[in-house]
Design a protein around this motif. Structure first.
Motif, PDB file in Angstrom:
ATOM      1  N   CYS A  35       0.833  -1.210   0.000  1.00  0.00           N
ATOM      2  CA  CYS A  35       0.000   0.000   0.000  1.00  0.00           C
ATOM      3  C   CYS A  35       0.867   1.260   0.000  1.00  0.00           C
ATOM      4  O   CYS A  35       0.566   2.232  -0.700  1.00  0.00           O
ATOM      5  N   CYS A  38       1.926   1.862  -3.399  1.00  0.00           N
ATOM      6  CA  CYS A  38       0.864   1.805  -4.414  1.00  0.00           C
ATOM      7  C   CYS A  38       0.613   3.209  -4.962  1.00  0.00           C
ATOM      8  O   CYS A  38       0.288   4.139  -4.206  1.00  0.00           O
ATOM      9  N   ASN A  42      -6.432   2.973  -5.444  1.00  0.00           N
ATOM     10  CA  ASN A  42      -7.813   2.871  -5.929  1.00  0.00           C
ATOM     11  C   ASN A  42      -8.825   2.665  -4.812  1.00  0.00           C
ATOM     12  O   ASN A  42      -9.973   3.090  -4.921  1.00  0.00           O
ATOM     13  N   CYS A  43      -8.415   2.012  -3.758  1.00  0.00           N
ATOM     14  CA  CYS A  43      -9.361   1.738  -2.669  1.00  0.00           C
ATOM     15  C   CYS A  43      -9.917   3.028  -2.076  1.00  0.00           C
ATOM     16  O   CYS A  43     -11.058   3.060  -1.610  1.00  0.00           O
ATOM     17  N   CYS A  76      -8.496  -3.022  -6.368  1.00  0.00           N
ATOM     18  CA  CYS A  76      -7.095  -3.004  -5.932  1.00  0.00           C
ATOM     19  C   CYS A  76      -6.221  -3.635  -7.017  1.00  0.00           C
ATOM     20  O   CYS A  76      -6.351  -4.824  -7.299  1.00  0.00           O
ATOM     21  N   PRO A  77      -5.325  -2.863  -7.615  1.00  0.00           N
ATOM     22  CA  PRO A  77      -4.528  -3.386  -8.720  1.00  0.00           C
ATOM     23  C   PRO A  77      -3.450  -4.364  -8.268  1.00  0.00           C
ATOM     24  O   PRO A  77      -2.801  -4.996  -9.100  1.00  0.00           O
TER      25      PRO A  77
HETATM   26  S1  SF4 Z   1      -5.393  -0.003  -4.001  1.00  0.00           S
HETATM   27 FE1  SF4 Z   1      -4.727  -1.893  -2.952  1.00  0.00          FE
HETATM   28  S2  SF4 Z   1      -2.501  -1.755  -2.810  1.00  0.00           S
HETATM   29 FE2  SF4 Z   1      -3.276   0.278  -3.345  1.00  0.00          FE
HETATM   30  S3  SF4 Z   1      -3.444   1.330  -1.387  1.00  0.00           S
HETATM   31 FE3  SF4 Z   1      -5.446   0.377  -1.793  1.00  0.00          FE
HETATM   32  S4  SF4 Z   1      -5.400  -1.661  -0.827  1.00  0.00           S
HETATM   33 FE4  SF4 Z   1      -3.284  -0.870  -0.935  1.00  0.00          FE
END
Ligand code: SF4
Ligand code: SF4
Length: 97
Positions: A35, A38, A42-43, A76-77
């Protein structure tokens, strides 16, 4: 304005729901390091209930407000969310109006 043209206010709809929160989250971040790196986050964009917040370089999961729609699991990618339904007897109760 006719009923069919009324805009839906998502906050008004969410206000109707009731929640029975468990003590443990049913949404688990698998690896916080993923995360932190990341780019998309997207979350924090797709969840209609705003469950995921990025604060102090960490994703904070306010699982108590989850609508159990499953969007975060798909969005979540990095496949970094261990997604489960809440235990029996817990979670959202929808009210339609
Ligand atoms: S999209 Fe997935 S990997 Fe990215 S911050 Fe959110 S939970 Fe974490
Ligand atoms: S399942 Fe839906 S409401 Fe629950 S955290 Fe994921 S995107 Fe948000």
């Amino acid at each position: 304005m006719s009923d069919i043209k009324k805009k839906v206010n998502i906050d008004d709809k969410l206000f109707l729901n009731t929640y029975i929160a468990d003590t443990a989250s049913h949404l688990i971040i698998k690896d916080e390091g993923v995360c932190a790196n990341c780019v998309e986050k997207n979350c924090t964009k797709f969840c209609p209930a705003g469950v995921y917040q990025y604060k102090d370089y960490k994703i904070v999961v306010g699982f108590e407000g989850c609508l159990e729609c499953g969007a975060c699991r798909i969005a979540c990618p990095h496949d970094n969310i261990d997604w489960n339904y809440p235990r029996g007897g817990f979670g959202v109760q929808f009210r339609l109006a």
